[in-house]
Design a protein around this motif. Structure first.
Motif, mmCIF file in Angstrom:
data_model
loop_
_atom_site.group_PDB
_atom_site.id
_atom_site.type_symbol
_atom_site.label_atom_id
_atom_site.label_comp_id
_atom_site.label_asym_id
_atom_site.label_seq_id
_atom_site.Cartn_x
_atom_site.Cartn_y
_atom_site.Cartn_z
ATOM 1 N N LEU A 94 0.831 -1.202 0.000
ATOM 2 C CA LEU A 94 0.000 0.000 0.000
ATOM 3 C C LEU A 94 0.867 1.255 0.000
ATOM 4 C CD1 LEU A 94 -2.779 -1.087 2.511
ATOM 5 C CD2 LEU A 94 -3.070 -0.680 0.066
ATOM 6 N N ALA A 95 1.969 1.221 0.735
ATOM 7 C CA ALA A 95 2.879 2.370 0.739
ATOM 8 C C ALA A 95 3.460 2.603 -0.654
ATOM 9 C CB ALA A 95 4.000 2.150 1.756
ATOM 10 N N ALA A 96 3.825 1.518 -1.333
ATOM 11 C CA ALA A 96 4.345 1.651 -2.698
ATOM 12 C C ALA A 96 3.262 2.204 -3.632
ATOM 13 C CB ALA A 96 4.841 0.302 -3.192
ATOM 14 N N LEU A 97 2.009 1.777 -3.398
ATOM 15 C CA LEU A 97 0.904 2.286 -4.210
ATOM 16 C C LEU A 97 0.737 3.785 -3.993
ATOM 17 C CD1 LEU A 97 -1.381 1.470 -6.143
ATOM 18 C CD2 LEU A 97 -2.821 1.080 -4.135
ATOM 19 N N ALA A 98 0.875 4.235 -2.738
ATOM 20 C CA ALA A 98 0.782 5.670 -2.449
ATOM 21 C C ALA A 98 1.847 6.448 -3.211
ATOM 22 C CB ALA A 98 0.918 5.909 -0.947
ATOM 23 N N ALA A 99 3.063 5.889 -3.259
ATOM 24 C CA ALA A 99 4.146 6.573 -3.965
ATOM 25 C C ALA A 99 3.885 6.642 -5.466
ATOM 26 C CB ALA A 99 5.469 5.869 -3.692
ATOM 27 N N ARG A 100 3.158 5.662 -6.011
ATOM 28 C CA ARG A 100 2.807 5.718 -7.442
ATOM 29 C C ARG A 100 1.756 6.800 -7.693
ATOM 30 N NH1 ARG A 100 4.148 1.566 -10.904
ATOM 31 N NH2 ARG A 100 5.317 -0.161 -10.001
ATOM 32 N N ILE A 101 0.806 6.927 -6.763
ATOM 33 C CA ILE A 101 -0.254 7.915 -6.936
ATOM 34 C C ILE A 101 0.289 9.322 -6.732
ATOM 35 C CG2 ILE A 101 -2.485 8.697 -6.074
ATOM 36 C CD1 ILE A 101 -2.959 5.773 -5.125
ATOM 37 N N ALA A 102 1.054 9.491 -5.641
ATOM 38 C CA ALA A 102 1.639 10.797 -5.309
ATOM 39 C C ALA A 102 3.128 10.582 -5.075
ATOM 40 C CB ALA A 102 0.965 11.383 -4.071
ATOM 41 N N PRO A 103 3.964 10.728 -6.097
ATOM 42 C CA PRO A 103 5.387 10.376 -5.971
ATOM 43 C C PRO A 103 6.099 11.039 -4.801
ATOM 44 C CG PRO A 103 4.820 10.750 -8.269
ATOM 45 C CD PRO A 103 3.608 11.138 -7.469
ATOM 46 N N GLY A 104 5.619 12.171 -4.329
ATOM 47 C CA GLY A 104 6.271 12.832 -3.199
ATOM 48 C C GLY A 104 6.181 12.051 -1.907
ATOM 49 N N LEU A 105 5.320 11.034 -1.849
ATOM 50 C CA LEU A 105 5.173 10.237 -0.631
ATOM 51 C C LEU A 105 6.175 9.100 -0.568
ATOM 52 C CD1 LEU A 105 1.291 9.895 -0.394
ATOM 53 C CD2 LEU A 105 2.761 11.620 0.600
ATOM 54 N N GLY A 106 7.024 8.952 -1.542
ATOM 55 C CA GLY A 106 7.872 7.765 -1.618
ATOM 56 C C GLY A 106 8.950 7.683 -0.573
ATOM 57 N N GLY A 107 9.707 8.752 -0.354
ATOM 58 C CA GLY A 107 10.912 8.603 0.429
ATOM 59 C C GLY A 107 10.948 9.297 1.763
ATOM 60 N N THR A 111 6.274 4.183 6.484
ATOM 61 C CA THR A 111 5.517 3.185 5.744
ATOM 62 C C THR A 111 4.058 3.175 6.176
ATOM 63 O OG1 THR A 111 7.505 1.830 5.509
ATOM 64 C CG2 THR A 111 5.402 0.728 5.166
ATOM 65 N N GLN A 112 3.805 3.176 7.493
ATOM 66 C CA GLN A 112 2.429 3.141 7.980
ATOM 67 C C GLN A 112 1.649 4.367 7.521
ATOM 68 O OE1 GLN A 112 0.713 0.872 9.480
ATOM 69 N NE2 GLN A 112 2.204 -0.592 10.267
ATOM 70 N N VAL A 113 2.308 5.524 7.507
ATOM 71 C CA VAL A 113 1.649 6.750 7.076
ATOM 72 C C VAL A 113 1.283 6.660 5.595
ATOM 73 C CG1 VAL A 113 1.901 9.242 6.816
ATOM 74 C CG2 VAL A 113 2.841 8.081 8.817
ATOM 75 N N ALA A 114 2.241 6.235 4.785
ATOM 76 C CA ALA A 114 1.978 6.122 3.349
ATOM 77 C C ALA A 114 0.886 5.099 3.072
ATOM 78 C CB ALA A 114 3.267 5.741 2.612
ATOM 79 N N ALA A 115 0.906 3.976 3.786
ATOM 80 C CA ALA A 115 -0.128 2.953 3.596
ATOM 81 C C ALA A 115 -1.494 3.505 3.977
ATOM 82 C CB ALA A 115 0.201 1.714 4.420
ATOM 83 N N GLY A 116 -1.566 4.226 5.106
ATOM 84 C CA GLY A 116 -2.846 4.822 5.501
ATOM 85 C C GLY A 116 -3.334 5.835 4.485
ATOM 86 N N TRP A 117 -2.385 6.596 3.906
ATOM 87 C CA TRP A 117 -2.768 7.568 2.877
ATOM 88 C C TRP A 117 -3.343 6.847 1.660
ATOM 89 C CZ3 TRP A 117 -2.048 8.917 -2.136
ATOM 90 C CH2 TRP A 117 -2.360 10.228 -2.515
#
Length: 939
Positions: A94-107, A111-117
């Motif tokens: 889910l975190a990787a999916l967030a980074a695909r949707i909004a690339p600024g969330l990648g790095g 992980t938990q925050v990105a997955a929740g997003w």
């Protein structure tokens, strides 16, 4: 990052697709299943693709989903693919999916925050497809499926029986005609329209026999067809190669274990195909074979290209060519630059080693070496490496499981160490603890129980226990680490001092101040002897010793230590170093403990400025400093100035750590406390409720922080008049505190005192009395008879005595409390004023009004001097004095006091605060208008 984009405001790029690989060119025999899948999703039904009851692995469930995704890609704005084999892989996916949707969330986002997003984004949008692959445990994916109802979900896995209704599509091996047709299509035989000659007939017959030999398993058939295509070998010749390798030549079960007959047959089929393919690969590129043996030891999920052959960086082109060759033979799949291995192929290659009973299976140690080389260093300070870490942790776990019993190689211990650090950086403390424990096992086995590396690992285990709230469990590993370090380095080594400091901290958290004091003193002595009197390590030790003294109630002794720590830190590190901010904050705490909040205020303002300048305005440490400063404002009777600081602290913490981090619960509780101080308990209530929910979810139902959140919520209920709702919360808080910290911890006494207050509010004074008595006993035993907390317990018990009509019995308790407060803080501390007020109350009950008046006057003078003439506590003191004056018949003095009490409370707390309402009622009782001093119109 504090300003995460709102999920509902982010539109995914059209056609965003993240499949694990491209679908196969040849696809036969699954057309009915594909139609059923398409029809079910067109009705917005969820779908479960699963092997039939006795079907083997490799029947093509993932391939079916890939074919649908490719055929219907124009239907969806987003197609997401998440491995659901473990809870960790779901979160990482889910975190990787967030980074695909909004690339600024990648790095830069945990992980938990990105997955929740990502979850919030899916809930806020439509026109998406989410494929949950590799499901082994339906309970892992059930909560996820329950939360998502705005798009399409396809679940793939043998045990993917979900509670939520879903269309089930069961797959078995292909029927004979479809299996033969797949081979013909994949090898080009089906493309010769109208060719009914002898060659086609022989190919068709060979295809049928090959399909039968391979159990009509789609994976094996695709690999056989790939061999035929790559080598330009005819199907009849491939049949001959197969028959030269009968099934009984191969291990019957994966990895040497037991397996159902269908799984064993599938394993043998792929083993036969691999035996044939290996010969071709050895001729074309032996490197490809070696690569595949290494890849066999990782998880059957996407393997980042960065992980593969890092020791051959100069031959990256040759490595990519070898990977492409493996993909052309369908031994692996490619997903962009990454590699996706086939579970059955991996099992076959590992099974070869098991069958040969080799001590060092081919490829396994190389796989470990690659992982060690690939992991990003310093995960806590290197957020840019987090996306790669998310993809690697599943392979760490898989590879570690391949080593079985016996001694483990040292690099595996190092791998667990770094993985533990990554999990800690993500606040995944339970996962970190498991990694630290495994690292310890490996190091003890390799180095013996008394090695410094063992001691170092023990300190990390202890720290992780503390972060999990399991402080009693932190003591044994930390004490053992101290013993090892002293034995190997001597009692005066600076590393011993560091271990002593941590052990002292755990004793402090357990309420064992007497045990912490000599350890903190010894840490200071070692550091002074080693580094001299002006080293930053000395400042750290001084701060620790000051903290122990402060918690022991020896605040006057803590003050020079805290001042010296600040002076050393400033001289050694410069005035703007973050450690200086820490020293400033510690000194401010000491001033506040002395009742000198006005002197603490500029220290905390400077600490905040330093931290912002050094770490940036959105760092979590800035939130800590804001919270400290807000607490000082509240203590000075300025909750209105505290409120925006608490709100900003909450925003920073949520942005940096995510909405479900335990630190967010702390910020919510602080903000709620400020609302309560402003007389707004209704605004505090939802914050306290959310804080409790976050703490329970993050730390477990029995964590001490849960007890704190329960107590805070209970206090808010009491303010709202919902005392009956508060009682079970206080009871549960007490039970948790006793269980987690032990029955004689000072926090248990605090929980008992809170419960007693609630009982008294309900009129259950008889139940409050034994709680107060036991709380007093615990506090005296834990902290000593002269500790300021003992004064609080004495005051509470005396109040209970007065409620029971035992004013005479309350007098010695109040006098003792006053003596303790004066001895600890001096004659001018606000706590002394509190003790004087309590003693005055007992004198009033006994009719000794003149004696009470003198105490009230002194209490007022102390409060005004310590907190200023406009502090809300002054309103209480003035009001009490007014009531005492009234009892003495001094009506004019009483009215003037009531008028001032109301004005002071109104200015500091607002009209709706209970203290203001109390002062107003006092004015009315005295028959005056608080604004003019005339008799009010009572109509």
């Amino acid at each position: 990052m504090t300003n995460l984009p709102r999920p509902e405001d982010v539109t995914a790029a059209a056609g965003l697709n993240a499949p694990p690989r491209r679908p196969a060119m040849a696809f036969a025999g699954r057309e009915p299943a594909l139609r059923r899948l398409r029809d079910a999703l067109s009705r917005d039904a969820n779908v479960v693709i699963t092997p039939a009851a006795d079907a083997p692995p490799g029947v093509g469930a993932t391939e079916l989903a890939l074919q649908y995704a490719a055929a219907c890609r124009d239907r969806y704005r987003l197609i997401g693919w998440v491995s659901a084999a473990t809870a960790e892989s779901i979160t990482a996916g889910l975190a990787a999916l967030a980074a695909r949707i909004a690339p600024g969330l990648g790095g830069t986002v945990r992980t938990q925050v990105a997955a929740g997003w990502a979850l919030s984004w899916l809930r806020a949008h439509r026109d998406w497809l989410l494929v949950l692959d590799d499901v082994e445990d339906a309970e892992l994916v059930q909560p996820l499926v329950d939360r998502l109802d705005t798009g399409h979900i396809v679940t793939i896995g043998r045990r993917a029986g979900l509670d939520r209704p879903a269309v089930a599509i069961e797959l078995d091996v292909l029927d004979p005609d479809a299996a033969a047709g797949l081979l013909m299509e994949a090898t080009g035989g089906a493309g010769r329209a109208g060719d009914a000659g002898p060659g086609r007939h022989r190919d068709r017959e060979a295809a049928g026999r090959i399909a039968a030999e391979l159990g009509r398993l789609p994976l094996a058939l695709a690999q056989a067809a790939a061999y035929v295509g790559e080598t330009d070998t005819g199907l009849p010749h491939y049949l001959e190669l197969l028959r030269e390798r009968p099934p009984d030549m191969y291990a019957p079960a994966p990895d040497g274990g037991s397996a159902p007959p269908a799984a064993a047959a599938a394993h043998r089929a792929v083993a036969r195909v691999w035996d044939i393919t290996r010969c071709a690969l050895e001729e074309r590129d032996p490197r490809a074979v070696r690569l595949l043996y290494v890849l066999a030891w990782y998880a059957p999920q996407e393997i980042p290209r960065e992980l593969i052959a890092p020791d051959e960086g100069g031959d990256a082109t040759a490595i990519d060519a070898a990977l492409d060759l493996l993909a052309s033979y369908r031994m692996i799949d490619r997903a962009g630059a990454a590699v996706v291995p086939h579970r059955l192929v991996q099992s076959v290659l590992r099974g070869e080693a098991a069958a040969a009973d080799r001590d060092i299976p081919p490829g396994r140690d190389t796989a470990l070496d690659w992982l060690v080389r690939a992991i990003p260093v310093a995960p806590a300070a290197n957020p840019a490496g987090w996306p790669l870490w998310r993809r690697l942790t599943v392979h760490v776990e898989a590879l570690a499981g391949r080593y079985g019993g016996g001694a483990k190689p040292a690099p595996l211990g190092m791998l667990f160490t770094e993985t533990a650090r990554f999990h800690s950086a993500q606040a995944g403390y339970a996962e970190a603890l498991a990694c630290w424990q495994r690292a310890l096992d490996i190091r003890e086995a390799a180095l013996g129980p008394d090695h410094l590396d063992v001691a170092w690992t023990l300190t990390r285990i202890a720290r992780t226990y503390r972060l999990l709230g399991r402080v009693p469990e932190a003591l044994p590993p930390q004490e053992r680490a101290l013993a090892i370090t002293e034995r190997l380095l001597g009692p005066d080594h600076p590393d011993v001092a560091s271990v002593l400091g941590s052990l002292a901290r755990y004793y402090r958290l357990l309420g064992r101040m007497a045990a912490a004091l000599p350890l903190a003193g010894r840490q200071l002595a070692i550091n002074e002897k080693t580094f001299g009197g002006d080293h930053p390590a000395v400042a750290t030790a001084l701060g620790n010793l000051a903290g122990v003294n402060r918690e022991l109630g020896r605040v006057a002794e803590a003050l020079p230590l805290a001042r010296r720590a600040l002076a050393i830190a400033q001289d050694a590190l410069g005035p703007d170093h973050p450690d200086v901010a820490t020293a400033l904050a510690n000194l401010a705490l000491t001033f506040k403990a002395l009742g000198r909040a006005g002197e603490a205020l500029p220290l905390e303002e400077r600490a905040l400025a330093i931290t912002e300048a050094a770490l940036g305005p959105d760092h979590p440490d800035v939130a800590v400093r804001l919270g400290d400063l807000a607490a000082t404002y509240s203590g000075l009777g300025r909750p209105g100035e505290a409120l925006p600081l608490e709100e900003r602290a909450l925003a920073i913490t949520e942005g940096a750590l995510g909405p479900d981090h335990p630190d967010v619960a702390v910020r919510l509780g602080n903000l709620a406390s400020t609302y309560s101080g402003l007389g707004r308990p209704a605004d505090a209530l939802p914050l306290e409720e959310r804080a409790l929910a976050i703490t329970e979810a993050a730390l477990g139902a029995d964590h001490p922080h849960v007890a704190t959140a329960l107590g805070n919520l209970a206090s808010t209920y009491c303010q709202l008049g919902r005392v009956e709702d508060a009682l079970p919360l206080e009871e549960r808080a007490l039970a948790i505190t006793e269980e987690s910290l032990g029955a004689r911890h000072p926090h248990v006494a605090t929980a008992m005192g809170n419960l007693a207050l609630t009982c008294k509010a309900l009129g259950l004074v008889g139940e409050a009395l034994p709680l107060e008595e036991r709380a007093l006993t615990i506090t005296e035993e834990a902290l000593g008879a002269d500790h300021p907390d003992v004064a609080i317990r004495l005051g509470n018990l005396a109040g209970t005595y007065r409620t029971l009509g035992w004013a005479e019995e309350s007098l010695p308790l109040e006098r003792q409390a006053l003596a303790i407060a004066e001895g600890a803080f001096g004659a001018h501390h606000p706590d002394v004023a509190t003790a004087l007020g309590n003693l005055a109350s007992s004198y009033c009950r006994l009719g000794r009004i003149a004696e009470a008046l003198a105490l009230e006057e002194r209490a007022l003078a102390i409060t005004e001097e310590a907190l200023g003439p406009d502090h809300p506590d002054v309103a209480i003191r003035v009001g009490n004095l007014a009531f005492t004056n009234l009892q003495l018949g001094r009506t004019d003095e009483a009215r003037a006091g009531a008028r001032r009490a109301y004005a002071c409370a109104l200015a500091g707390l607002g009209r709706a605060h209970p203290t203001t309402e109390w002062a107003l009622q006092l004015c009315r009782d005295l028959g005056i208008d608080p604004g003019t001093g005339t008799s009010p119109d009572m109509a």
